[in-house]
Design a protein around this motif. Structure first.
Motif, mmCIF file in Angstrom:
data_model
loop_
_atom_site.group_PDB
_atom_site.id
_atom_site.type_symbol
_atom_site.label_atom_id
_atom_site.label_comp_id
_atom_site.label_asym_id
_atom_site.label_seq_id
_atom_site.Cartn_x
_atom_site.Cartn_y
_atom_site.Cartn_z
ATOM 1 N N LYS A 1 63.208 -14.701 36.551
ATOM 2 C CA LYS A 1 63.440 -13.362 36.002
ATOM 3 C C LYS A 1 64.082 -12.426 37.025
ATOM 4 O O LYS A 1 64.547 -11.353 36.660
ATOM 5 C CB LYS A 1 62.133 -12.770 35.485
ATOM 6 C CG LYS A 1 61.566 -13.517 34.292
ATOM 7 C CD LYS A 1 60.237 -12.924 33.875
ATOM 8 C CE LYS A 1 59.563 -13.752 32.802
ATOM 9 N NZ LYS A 1 58.249 -13.211 32.451
ATOM 10 N N LEU A 2 64.128 -12.841 38.272
ATOM 11 C CA LEU A 2 64.811 -12.057 39.298
ATOM 12 C C LEU A 2 66.322 -12.277 39.252
ATOM 13 O O LEU A 2 67.078 -11.474 39.790
ATOM 14 C CB LEU A 2 64.292 -12.434 40.694
ATOM 15 C CG LEU A 2 62.832 -12.130 40.984
ATOM 16 C CD1 LEU A 2 62.423 -12.725 42.332
ATOM 17 C CD2 LEU A 2 62.577 -10.629 40.955
ATOM 18 N N VAL A 3 66.756 -13.361 38.614
ATOM 19 C CA VAL A 3 68.175 -13.705 38.536
ATOM 20 C C VAL A 3 68.869 -12.762 37.560
ATOM 21 O O VAL A 3 68.371 -12.515 36.453
ATOM 22 C CB VAL A 3 68.363 -15.175 38.097
ATOM 23 C CG1 VAL A 3 69.827 -15.507 37.872
ATOM 24 C CG2 VAL A 3 67.740 -16.116 39.119
ATOM 25 N N GLN A 4 70.015 -12.256 37.958
ATOM 26 C CA GLN A 4 70.777 -11.340 37.108
ATOM 27 C C GLN A 4 71.038 -11.971 35.743
ATOM 28 O O GLN A 4 71.556 -13.077 35.650
ATOM 29 C CB GLN A 4 72.108 -11.002 37.772
ATOM 30 C CG GLN A 4 72.961 -10.042 36.970
ATOM 31 C CD GLN A 4 74.303 -9.780 37.650
ATOM 32 O OE1 GLN A 4 74.610 -10.308 38.707
ATOM 33 N NE2 GLN A 4 75.106 -8.964 37.022
ATOM 34 N N GLY A 5 70.640 -11.284 34.672
ATOM 35 C CA GLY A 5 70.847 -11.753 33.310
ATOM 36 C C GLY A 5 69.680 -12.541 32.748
ATOM 37 O O GLY A 5 69.622 -12.809 31.555
ATOM 38 N N TRP A 6 68.726 -12.930 33.587
ATOM 39 C CA TRP A 6 67.585 -13.739 33.138
ATOM 40 C C TRP A 6 66.426 -12.794 32.830
ATOM 41 O O TRP A 6 65.624 -12.455 33.680
ATOM 42 C CB TRP A 6 67.185 -14.744 34.217
ATOM 43 C CG TRP A 6 66.294 -15.825 33.689
ATOM 44 C CD1 TRP A 6 64.961 -15.724 33.383
ATOM 45 C CD2 TRP A 6 66.662 -17.164 33.387
ATOM 46 N NE1 TRP A 6 64.482 -16.908 32.911
ATOM 47 C CE2 TRP A 6 65.513 -17.816 32.914
ATOM 48 C CE3 TRP A 6 67.856 -17.868 33.476
ATOM 49 C CZ2 TRP A 6 65.514 -19.157 32.526
ATOM 50 C CZ3 TRP A 6 67.856 -19.195 33.092
ATOM 51 C CH2 TRP A 6 66.711 -19.824 32.626
ATOM 52 N N ASP A 7 66.340 -12.382 31.567
ATOM 53 C CA ASP A 7 65.278 -11.450 31.178
ATOM 54 C C ASP A 7 64.152 -12.205 30.467
ATOM 55 O O ASP A 7 64.150 -13.438 30.406
ATOM 56 C CB ASP A 7 65.844 -10.318 30.309
ATOM 57 C CG ASP A 7 66.503 -10.814 29.024
ATOM 58 O OD1 ASP A 7 66.247 -11.959 28.590
ATOM 59 O OD2 ASP A 7 67.286 -10.042 28.440
ATOM 60 N N ASP A 8 63.185 -11.466 29.922
ATOM 61 C CA ASP A 8 62.034 -12.086 29.255
ATOM 62 C C ASP A 8 62.452 -12.948 28.066
ATOM 63 O O ASP A 8 61.871 -14.011 27.840
ATOM 64 C CB ASP A 8 61.043 -11.006 28.791
ATOM 65 C CG ASP A 8 60.298 -10.354 29.948
ATOM 66 O OD1 ASP A 8 60.147 -11.010 31.005
ATOM 67 O OD2 ASP A 8 59.872 -9.192 29.797
ATOM 68 N N GLU A 9 63.448 -12.495 27.300
ATOM 69 C CA GLU A 9 63.903 -13.276 26.141
ATOM 70 C C GLU A 9 64.560 -14.577 26.578
ATOM 71 O O GLU A 9 64.304 -15.634 25.997
ATOM 72 C CB GLU A 9 64.887 -12.459 25.291
ATOM 73 C CG GLU A 9 64.238 -11.325 24.536
ATOM 74 C CD GLU A 9 65.267 -10.499 23.768
ATOM 75 O OE1 GLU A 9 66.431 -10.394 24.220
ATOM 76 O OE2 GLU A 9 64.893 -9.967 22.708
ATOM 77 N N ALA B 1 61.869 -16.922 27.687
ATOM 78 C CA ALA B 1 61.124 -17.529 26.579
ATOM 79 C C ALA B 1 61.895 -18.687 25.947
ATOM 80 O O ALA B 1 61.302 -19.686 25.537
ATOM 81 C CB ALA B 1 60.802 -16.463 25.530
ATOM 82 N N VAL B 2 63.209 -18.569 25.867
ATOM 83 C CA VAL B 2 64.033 -19.604 25.244
ATOM 84 C C VAL B 2 64.207 -20.818 26.156
ATOM 85 O O VAL B 2 64.081 -21.964 25.702
ATOM 86 C CB VAL B 2 65.419 -19.035 24.847
ATOM 87 C CG1 VAL B 2 66.363 -20.134 24.395
ATOM 88 C CG2 VAL B 2 65.260 -17.992 23.740
ATOM 89 N N PHE B 3 64.475 -20.609 27.433
ATOM 90 C CA PHE B 3 64.883 -21.718 28.305
ATOM 91 C C PHE B 3 63.812 -22.240 29.263
ATOM 92 O O PHE B 3 63.886 -23.395 29.682
ATOM 93 C CB PHE B 3 66.131 -21.328 29.101
ATOM 94 C CG PHE B 3 67.320 -21.082 28.229
ATOM 95 C CD1 PHE B 3 67.884 -22.094 27.471
ATOM 96 C CD2 PHE B 3 67.879 -19.815 28.148
ATOM 97 C CE1 PHE B 3 68.979 -21.873 26.659
ATOM 98 C CE2 PHE B 3 68.983 -19.569 27.335
ATOM 99 C CZ PHE B 3 69.530 -20.605 26.583
ATOM 100 N N ALA B 4 62.834 -21.440 29.630
ATOM 101 C CA ALA B 4 61.830 -21.887 30.604
ATOM 102 C C ALA B 4 61.087 -23.158 30.180
ATOM 103 O O ALA B 4 60.761 -23.974 31.047
ATOM 104 C CB ALA B 4 60.842 -20.764 30.914
ATOM 105 N N PRO B 5 60.820 -23.391 28.890
ATOM 106 C CA PRO B 5 60.120 -24.632 28.526
ATOM 107 C C PRO B 5 60.872 -25.915 28.904
ATOM 108 O O PRO B 5 60.274 -26.986 28.963
ATOM 109 C CB PRO B 5 59.973 -24.529 27.006
ATOM 110 C CG PRO B 5 60.010 -23.065 26.722
ATOM 111 C CD PRO B 5 60.975 -22.510 27.734
ATOM 112 N N PHE B 6 62.164 -25.807 29.187
ATOM 113 C CA PHE B 6 62.974 -26.984 29.513
ATOM 114 C C PHE B 6 63.235 -27.110 31.017
ATOM 115 O O PHE B 6 63.971 -27.984 31.453
ATOM 116 C CB PHE B 6 64.307 -26.919 28.767
ATOM 117 C CG PHE B 6 64.121 -26.743 27.292
ATOM 118 C CD1 PHE B 6 63.586 -27.752 26.515
ATOM 119 C CD2 PHE B 6 64.448 -25.537 26.679
ATOM 120 C CE1 PHE B 6 63.390 -27.585 25.157
ATOM 121 C CE2 PHE B 6 64.260 -25.363 25.321
ATOM 122 C CZ PHE B 6 63.721 -26.389 24.554
ATOM 123 N N LEU B 7 62.626 -26.220 31.794
ATOM 124 C CA LEU B 7 62.878 -26.167 33.220
ATOM 125 C C LEU B 7 61.587 -26.357 33.999
ATOM 126 O O LEU B 7 60.496 -26.115 33.484
ATOM 127 C CB LEU B 7 63.498 -24.817 33.596
ATOM 128 C CG LEU B 7 64.740 -24.407 32.822
ATOM 129 C CD1 LEU B 7 65.167 -23.000 33.200
ATOM 130 C CD2 LEU B 7 65.858 -25.399 33.040
#
Length: 170
Positions: A98-106, A109-115
């Motif tokens: 979430k510190l990465v530019q453009g990586w917000d909570d939404e 929620a979409v991509f973290a389960p695959f990482l």
């Protein structure tokens, strides 16, 4: 539940010099039609987001041209409070994305389960970053299968993997 972390894309591999594999996997994941449309609504391309993750973790002092940023640290230094990129230091948790530019909570929620950030892989043995096809989710596999693959081949592969996963369930 217990999950095999090797069935996910290990973003921390980028901190160990395996950025090419990580960014290719992230671009593929972010490029599925629904995910690509989701990112477009946020004025991001799959390449921009993948390379921003890469730039945040990598030791390189320069921003990748694909990230759309002229400077690697200018966005982060302008935040309140200002902070710097990891520069070769692995993430301690997925929430640090979430510190990465453009990586917000939404996006999270979409991509973290695959990482994943585990395991911290040893780069001394020359192994490449890999995703375990046997434990990867069907959704991740669908995102990683090259779009150049024919639809019938892609569908056949996904059906076989779903059957294998279902049959091996306890």
């Amino acid at each position: 539940t217990i999950e095999d972390e090797n069935g996910k894309i290990n973003v921390n591999d980028c901190a160990t010099g395996r950025c090419k594999n990580v960014t290719e996997g992230l671009v593929a994941l972010f490029s599925s039609p629904a995910e690509k449309a989701f990112l477009q609504e946020k004025n991001l391309t799959p390449e921009q987001l993948a390379y921003r993750v890469k730039d945040f973790l990598s030791k390189s002092k320069q921003a990748s041209p694909e990230s759309g940023d002229g400077s690697k640290n200018s966005y982060y230094e302008s935040q309140e409070p200002p902070y710097k990129t990891k520069e070769g230091v692995p993430f301690d948790s997925l929430d640090e994305l979430k510190l990465v530019q453009g990586w917000d909570d939404e996006v999270h929620a979409v991509f973290a389960p695959f990482l994943t950030i585990f395991p911290f892989n040893n780069t001394d043995n020359g192994e490449k970053s890999r995703v375990n096809l046997n434990t990867a989710s069907i959704e991740l596999l669908a995102g990683l299968i090259p779009s150049s693959m024919s639809d019938s081949c892609r569908d056949s592969f996904l059906k076989k993997m779903k059957k294998i996963q279902k049959d091996s369930s306890i």
